[in-house]
Design a protein around this motif. Structure first.
Motif, short mmCIF file in Angstrom:
data_model
loop_
_atom_site.label_atom_id
_atom_site.label_comp_id
_atom_site.label_asym_id
_atom_site.label_seq_id
_atom_site.Cartn_x
_atom_site.Cartn_y
_atom_site.Cartn_z
N ALA A 76 -1.28 19.28 -17.73
CA ALA A 76 -1.54 19.49 -19.16
C ALA A 76 -1.91 20.95 -19.42
N LEU A 77 -2.64 21.55 -18.49
CA LEU A 77 -3.02 22.96 -18.65
C LEU A 77 -1.79 23.85 -18.76
N GLN A 78 -0.74 23.54 -18.01
CA GLN A 78 0.45 24.40 -17.99
C GLN A 78 1.07 24.53 -19.38
N THR A 79 0.94 23.51 -20.20
CA THR A 79 1.54 23.57 -21.54
C THR A 79 0.82 24.55 -22.45
N THR A 80 -0.38 24.96 -22.04
CA THR A 80 -1.14 25.92 -22.85
C THR A 80 -0.98 27.35 -22.35
N LEU A 81 -0.21 27.51 -21.26
CA LEU A 81 -0.12 28.83 -20.61
C LEU A 81 1.28 29.43 -20.71
N THR A 82 1.99 29.10 -21.77
CA THR A 82 3.39 29.53 -21.87
C THR A 82 3.56 31.00 -22.24
N HIS A 83 2.52 31.62 -22.77
CA HIS A 83 2.66 33.00 -23.23
C HIS A 83 1.73 33.95 -22.48
N VAL A 84 1.45 33.64 -21.22
CA VAL A 84 0.61 34.51 -20.40
C VAL A 84 1.41 34.93 -19.16
N ALA A 86 2.42 35.50 -15.15
CA ALA A 86 2.44 34.59 -14.00
C ALA A 86 1.12 34.64 -13.25
N GLN A 87 0.54 35.83 -13.12
CA GLN A 87 -0.74 35.98 -12.44
C GLN A 87 -1.84 35.22 -13.19
N ASP A 88 -1.82 35.31 -14.51
CA ASP A 88 -2.82 34.60 -15.31
C ASP A 88 -2.65 33.08 -15.22
N ARG A 89 -1.40 32.61 -15.14
CA ARG A 89 -1.16 31.17 -14.97
C ARG A 89 -1.73 30.70 -13.64
N PHE A 90 -1.48 31.48 -12.60
CA PHE A 90 -2.00 31.14 -11.28
C PHE A 90 -3.53 31.11 -11.29
N SER A 91 -4.13 32.14 -11.86
CA SER A 91 -5.60 32.23 -11.90
C SER A 91 -6.21 31.08 -12.70
N ALA A 92 -5.62 30.78 -13.84
CA ALA A 92 -6.15 29.69 -14.68
C ALA A 92 -6.02 28.35 -13.97
N THR A 93 -4.96 28.18 -13.23
CA THR A 93 -4.73 26.90 -12.55
C THR A 93 -5.70 26.69 -11.40
N ILE A 141 2.95 30.42 -7.43
CA ILE A 141 2.87 31.52 -6.45
C ILE A 141 4.18 32.29 -6.42
N ARG A 142 5.28 31.58 -6.42
CA ARG A 142 6.60 32.23 -6.41
C ARG A 142 6.80 33.10 -7.64
N ASP A 143 6.30 32.62 -8.78
CA ASP A 143 6.47 33.38 -10.02
C ASP A 143 5.65 34.67 -10.00
N VAL A 144 4.52 34.66 -9.28
CA VAL A 144 3.70 35.87 -9.19
C VAL A 144 4.41 36.94 -8.38
N HIS A 188 -12.00 35.31 -7.05
CA HIS A 188 -11.93 35.93 -5.72
C HIS A 188 -10.59 35.58 -5.04
N ILE A 189 -10.22 34.30 -5.09
CA ILE A 189 -8.95 33.88 -4.50
C ILE A 189 -7.78 34.56 -5.20
N SER A 190 -7.87 34.65 -6.52
CA SER A 190 -6.79 35.27 -7.28
C SER A 190 -6.59 36.72 -6.87
N ARG A 191 -7.69 37.46 -6.72
CA ARG A 191 -7.59 38.86 -6.30
C ARG A 191 -7.05 38.97 -4.87
N LEU A 192 -7.53 38.08 -4.02
CA LEU A 192 -7.08 38.10 -2.63
C LEU A 192 -5.59 37.84 -2.52
N CYS A 193 -5.13 36.85 -3.29
CA CYS A 193 -3.71 36.49 -3.21
C CYS A 193 -2.81 37.52 -3.86
N SER A 194 -3.29 38.18 -4.90
CA SER A 194 -2.44 39.13 -5.61
C SER A 194 -2.37 40.48 -4.91
N GLY A 195 -3.43 40.85 -4.17
CA GLY A 195 -3.42 42.17 -3.57
C GLY A 195 -3.71 42.21 -2.09
#
Length: 200
Positions: A76-84, A86-93, A141-144, A188-195
């Motif tokens: 359900a969360l994914q339907t609210t993240l259509t205009h953000v 890929a990194q923000d979708r991953f972080s929010a999830t 993850i692939r989208d990021v 923390h996980i989001s930063r670790l995974c992105s960089g």
């Protein structure tokens, strides 16, 4: 004539599931009897059997409610993240997952330890919920980093399961984590995974 459903049917059923989840997780599924569940609920054994025909039925209902609820909330969360991004979708999830894990440690432990006690058809249902979440995380993850994971499904799966590993075992070393703790760890996980380590 069918027996009418008691007004407190849902409340009592929820009580049985909550107390049983704690007992199954803390004392072991095999060692916990229906009588023990009844005692914890302060109701009779016969009353438990009014709601559930067996201990396996209780276990399945615990895990089905937990995993389907987790899946439904994340999707359900994914339907609210259509205009953000890929990194923000991953972080929010991952933030949503950690927050939804809060207060569900018993159920979370059961899915990793006693799911194989259930018959194959019920295991298939529960594993289906887990696979849906894994597939969703893989897509995020692939989208990021589409170039990194292009034509390398093994790398994508290893990364996906590593992310779930970080999320799933958070409760082991931070059992009293607050909502803020969970949001901080998700960041923390989001930063670790992105960089990588440099991202920290």
């Amino acid at each position: 004539m069918a027996r009418p459903v008691a007004k407190d049917y849902g409340t009592k059923r929820r009580l049985i599931l909550d107390r049983a989840a704690q007992l199954f997780a803390d004392e072991g599924f095999d060692r916990t009897s229906v009588s023990r569940v009844a005692l914890a609920c302060e109701i009779s054994k016969a009353n438990v059997y009014h709601y559930y025909g067996s201990k396996d039925e209780i276990l399945f209902d615990i895990l089905d409610a937990y995993l389907s609820g987790l899946r439904d909330g994340i999707f359900a969360l994914q339907t609210t993240l259509t205009h953000v991004t890929a990194q923000d979708r991953f972080s929010a999830t991952i933030t949503k997952i950690l927050l939804d894990y809060q207060g569900m440690d018993h159920e979370h432990r059961l899915q990793t330890t006693v799911l194989n006690h259930l018959p194959p058809d019920q295991q298939k249902i529960l594993l289906g919920y887990q696979r849906e979440l894994v597939h969703l995380m893989s897509r995020l993850i692939r989208d990021v980093e589409p170039v990194v994971f292009e034509n390398d499904p093994a790398k994508l799966r290893a990364t996906t399961m590593s992310v779930f590993g970080m999320l799933n075992w958070f409760y082991m070393w931070k059992p009293d984590a607050t909502g803020k703790d969970r949001r901080d760890y998700a960041a923390h996980i989001s930063r670790l995974c992105s960089g990588g380590f440099a991202g920290l």
